[in-house]
Scaffold this motif. Structure first.
Motif, PDB file in Angstrom:
ATOM      1  N   ALA A 177      14.892  -1.614 -39.428  1.00  0.00           N
ATOM      2  CA  ALA A 177      13.885  -1.097 -38.493  1.00  0.00           C
ATOM      3  C   ALA A 177      13.066  -2.236 -37.878  1.00  0.00           C
ATOM      4  O   ALA A 177      12.654  -2.155 -36.710  1.00  0.00           O
ATOM      5  CB  ALA A 177      12.967  -0.107 -39.193  1.00  0.00           C
ATOM      6  N   PHE A 178      12.843  -3.291 -38.652  1.00  0.00           N
ATOM      7  CA  PHE A 178      12.126  -4.444 -38.111  1.00  0.00           C
ATOM      8  C   PHE A 178      12.843  -4.975 -36.875  1.00  0.00           C
ATOM      9  O   PHE A 178      12.214  -5.246 -35.849  1.00  0.00           O
ATOM     10  CB  PHE A 178      12.009  -5.551 -39.167  1.00  0.00           C
ATOM     11  CG  PHE A 178      11.556  -6.867 -38.585  1.00  0.00           C
ATOM     12  CD1 PHE A 178      10.220  -7.085 -38.313  1.00  0.00           C
ATOM     13  CD2 PHE A 178      12.466  -7.867 -38.280  1.00  0.00           C
ATOM     14  CE1 PHE A 178       9.794  -8.282 -37.756  1.00  0.00           C
ATOM     15  CE2 PHE A 178      12.053  -9.069 -37.730  1.00  0.00           C
ATOM     16  CZ  PHE A 178      10.708  -9.281 -37.475  1.00  0.00           C
ATOM     17  N   PHE A 179      14.164  -5.113 -36.973  1.00  0.00           N
ATOM     18  CA  PHE A 179      14.919  -5.656 -35.840  1.00  0.00           C
ATOM     19  C   PHE A 179      14.947  -4.690 -34.664  1.00  0.00           C
ATOM     20  O   PHE A 179      14.867  -5.115 -33.507  1.00  0.00           O
ATOM     21  CB  PHE A 179      16.339  -6.045 -36.274  1.00  0.00           C
ATOM     22  CG  PHE A 179      16.343  -7.253 -37.140  1.00  0.00           C
ATOM     23  CD1 PHE A 179      16.143  -8.512 -36.598  1.00  0.00           C
ATOM     24  CD2 PHE A 179      16.488  -7.137 -38.502  1.00  0.00           C
ATOM     25  CE1 PHE A 179      16.106  -9.634 -37.396  1.00  0.00           C
ATOM     26  CE2 PHE A 179      16.461  -8.254 -39.316  1.00  0.00           C
ATOM     27  CZ  PHE A 179      16.266  -9.509 -38.761  1.00  0.00           C
ATOM     28  N   LEU A 180      15.024  -3.406 -34.933  1.00  0.00           N
ATOM     29  CA  LEU A 180      14.972  -2.426 -33.842  1.00  0.00           C
ATOM     30  C   LEU A 180      13.625  -2.499 -33.126  1.00  0.00           C
ATOM     31  O   LEU A 180      13.569  -2.452 -31.898  1.00  0.00           O
ATOM     32  CB  LEU A 180      15.236  -1.019 -34.376  1.00  0.00           C
ATOM     33  CG  LEU A 180      16.634  -0.782 -34.941  1.00  0.00           C
ATOM     34  CD1 LEU A 180      16.724   0.608 -35.566  1.00  0.00           C
ATOM     35  CD2 LEU A 180      17.693  -0.962 -33.868  1.00  0.00           C
ATOM     36  N   LEU A 199      11.624  -5.120 -33.108  1.00  0.00           N
ATOM     37  CA  LEU A 199      11.539  -6.432 -32.469  1.00  0.00           C
ATOM     38  C   LEU A 199      12.268  -6.438 -31.132  1.00  0.00           C
ATOM     39  O   LEU A 199      11.759  -6.937 -30.135  1.00  0.00           O
ATOM     40  CB  LEU A 199      12.119  -7.508 -33.392  1.00  0.00           C
ATOM     41  CG  LEU A 199      12.065  -8.952 -32.890  1.00  0.00           C
ATOM     42  CD1 LEU A 199      10.619  -9.429 -32.824  1.00  0.00           C
ATOM     43  CD2 LEU A 199      12.866  -9.849 -33.808  1.00  0.00           C
ATOM     44  N   PHE A 200      13.476  -5.867 -31.125  1.00  0.00           N
ATOM     45  CA  PHE A 200      14.273  -5.863 -29.905  1.00  0.00           C
ATOM     46  C   PHE A 200      13.703  -4.940 -28.841  1.00  0.00           C
ATOM     47  O   PHE A 200      13.878  -5.182 -27.646  1.00  0.00           O
ATOM     48  CB  PHE A 200      15.719  -5.473 -30.207  1.00  0.00           C
ATOM     49  CG  PHE A 200      16.423  -6.435 -31.126  1.00  0.00           C
ATOM     50  CD1 PHE A 200      16.129  -7.790 -31.114  1.00  0.00           C
ATOM     51  CD2 PHE A 200      17.370  -5.993 -32.020  1.00  0.00           C
ATOM     52  CE1 PHE A 200      16.770  -8.686 -31.963  1.00  0.00           C
ATOM     53  CE2 PHE A 200      18.025  -6.868 -32.874  1.00  0.00           C
ATOM     54  CZ  PHE A 200      17.716  -8.222 -32.842  1.00  0.00           C
ATOM     55  N   SER A 201      13.021  -3.880 -29.264  1.00  0.00           N
ATOM     56  CA  SER A 201      12.467  -2.950 -28.282  1.00  0.00           C
ATOM     57  C   SER A 201      11.086  -3.385 -27.799  1.00  0.00           C
ATOM     58  O   SER A 201      10.585  -2.871 -26.814  1.00  0.00           O
ATOM     59  CB  SER A 201      12.393  -1.542 -28.863  1.00  0.00           C
ATOM     60  OG  SER A 201      11.461  -1.500 -29.929  1.00  0.00           O
ATOM     61  N   GLY A 202      10.479  -4.318 -28.507  1.00  0.00           N
ATOM     62  CA  GLY A 202       9.145  -4.792 -28.120  1.00  0.00           C
ATOM     63  C   GLY A 202       9.222  -5.946 -27.145  1.00  0.00           C
ATOM     64  O   GLY A 202      10.293  -6.400 -26.743  1.00  0.00           O
ATOM     65  N   SER A 203       8.056  -6.416 -26.805  1.00  0.00           N
ATOM     66  CA  SER A 203       7.997  -7.512 -25.832  1.00  0.00           C
ATOM     67  C   SER A 203       7.657  -8.851 -26.490  1.00  0.00           C
ATOM     68  O   SER A 203       7.413  -9.825 -25.792  1.00  0.00           O
ATOM     69  CB  SER A 203       6.955  -7.183 -24.766  1.00  0.00           C
ATOM     70  OG  SER A 203       5.680  -7.042 -25.372  1.00  0.00           O
ATOM     71  N   ALA A 204       7.613  -8.876 -27.813  1.00  0.00           N
ATOM     72  CA  ALA A 204       7.261 -10.114 -28.512  1.00  0.00           C
ATOM     73  C   ALA A 204       8.358 -11.156 -28.339  1.00  0.00           C
ATOM     74  O   ALA A 204       9.536 -10.865 -28.444  1.00  0.00           O
ATOM     75  CB  ALA A 204       7.032  -9.836 -29.986  1.00  0.00           C
ATOM     76  N   SER A 205       7.934 -12.365 -28.082  1.00  0.00           N
ATOM     77  CA  SER A 205       8.870 -13.467 -27.905  1.00  0.00           C
ATOM     78  C   SER A 205       8.844 -14.341 -29.155  1.00  0.00           C
ATOM     79  O   SER A 205       7.783 -14.792 -29.580  1.00  0.00           O
ATOM     80  CB  SER A 205       8.488 -14.282 -26.674  1.00  0.00           C
ATOM     81  OG  SER A 205       9.323 -15.405 -26.575  1.00  0.00           O
ATOM     82  N   THR A 241      11.078 -12.990 -39.085  1.00  0.00           N
ATOM     83  CA  THR A 241      12.419 -12.561 -38.667  1.00  0.00           C
ATOM     84  C   THR A 241      13.490 -13.129 -39.594  1.00  0.00           C
ATOM     85  O   THR A 241      14.412 -12.420 -39.999  1.00  0.00           O
ATOM     86  CB  THR A 241      12.682 -12.994 -37.212  1.00  0.00           C
ATOM     87  OG1 THR A 241      11.674 -12.414 -36.381  1.00  0.00           O
ATOM     88  CG2 THR A 241      14.044 -12.554 -36.739  1.00  0.00           C
ATOM     89  N   ILE A 242      13.360 -14.395 -39.953  1.00  0.00           N
ATOM     90  CA  ILE A 242      14.322 -15.021 -40.863  1.00  0.00           C
ATOM     91  C   ILE A 242      14.297 -14.335 -42.232  1.00  0.00           C
ATOM     92  O   ILE A 242      15.347 -14.047 -42.824  1.00  0.00           O
ATOM     93  CB  ILE A 242      14.042 -16.530 -40.995  1.00  0.00           C
ATOM     94  CG1 ILE A 242      14.373 -17.235 -39.674  1.00  0.00           C
ATOM     95  CG2 ILE A 242      14.813 -17.141 -42.162  1.00  0.00           C
ATOM     96  CD1 ILE A 242      13.835 -18.647 -39.577  1.00  0.00           C
ATOM     97  N   LEU A 243      13.099 -14.030 -42.723  1.00  0.00           N
ATOM     98  CA  LEU A 243      12.985 -13.391 -44.032  1.00  0.00           C
ATOM     99  C   LEU A 243      13.532 -11.967 -44.022  1.00  0.00           C
ATOM    100  O   LEU A 243      14.215 -11.545 -44.961  1.00  0.00           O
ATOM    101  CB  LEU A 243      11.534 -13.427 -44.504  1.00  0.00           C
ATOM    102  CG  LEU A 243      11.011 -14.830 -44.833  1.00  0.00           C
ATOM    103  CD1 LEU A 243       9.502 -14.808 -45.048  1.00  0.00           C
ATOM    104  CD2 LEU A 243      11.725 -15.398 -46.043  1.00  0.00           C
ATOM    105  N   PHE A 244      13.240 -11.201 -42.955  1.00  0.00           N
ATOM    106  CA  PHE A 244      13.817  -9.857 -42.850  1.00  0.00           C
ATOM    107  C   PHE A 244      15.338  -9.937 -42.729  1.00  0.00           C
ATOM    108  O   PHE A 244      16.062  -9.097 -43.276  1.00  0.00           O
ATOM    109  CB  PHE A 244      13.231  -9.091 -41.667  1.00  0.00           C
ATOM    110  CG  PHE A 244      11.952  -8.364 -41.979  1.00  0.00           C
ATOM    111  CD1 PHE A 244      11.927  -7.285 -42.853  1.00  0.00           C
ATOM    112  CD2 PHE A 244      10.756  -8.751 -41.382  1.00  0.00           C
ATOM    113  CE1 PHE A 244      10.747  -6.611 -43.135  1.00  0.00           C
ATOM    114  CE2 PHE A 244       9.574  -8.086 -41.646  1.00  0.00           C
ATOM    115  CZ  PHE A 244       9.559  -7.019 -42.534  1.00  0.00           C
TER     116      PHE A 244
END
Length: 140
Positions: free
Chosen positions: A25-28, A30-36, A47-50
């Motif tokens: 869910a973290f990656f979903l 992340l990909f749907s958000g606007s964070a760079s 991100t690396i830890l997840f």
């Protein structure tokens, strides 16, 4: 006793499945958000830890589902899961997950991250005190 009769192994099966879902869910999100990722070191570390947690918790979930499906004995499962390397991976994966959340919270607010760490440490202290008293009560 068989694994299908054990609440512990049934709960672990669902726990590891849920933790795999949290990591995915973290990656979903992340990909749907606007964070760079390029703009935040804290988000990169998170991100690396997840990413490290996802395959480990998925493998644990598969292992527990497999134990449940073959209806192995609890004794056999205890023998396998009590191997030292299993314990190290388990502790390491939970540490990775905790750090992933700490860095994710830190990405949004350093104050919130510090608050999270302090409350988590206080909670750990309290639960260890609780478990110590519980263990002493059982021993009597």
């Amino acid at each position: 006793m068989k694994v299908t009769e054990s609440n512990k192994y049934n709960q672990l099966k669902w726990l590891y499945s849920a933790l795999s879902g949290v990591s995915a869910a973290f990656f979903l999100a992340l990909f749907s958000g606007s964070a760079s990722l390029e703009n935040s070191m804290l988000l990169q570390v998170s991100t690396i830890l997840f990413a490290a947690c996802l395959p480990v918790f998925t493998a644990f979930a598969f292992a527990h589902v497999y134990m449940y499906e073959i209806d192995a004995t609890v004794e056999t499962c205890e023998k396998v899961t009590n191997e030292p390397w299993v314990g190290r991976i388990t502790v390491g994966s939970f540490l990775c997950l905790a750090l992933a959340f700490i860095f994710l919270i830190g990405h949004f607010s350093i104050y919130a991250m510090v608050c999270f760490i302090l409350v988590a440490l206080l909670s750990c202290y309290c639960i260890f005190q609780f478990l110590k008293k519980l263990t002493e009560g059982v021993a009597e």
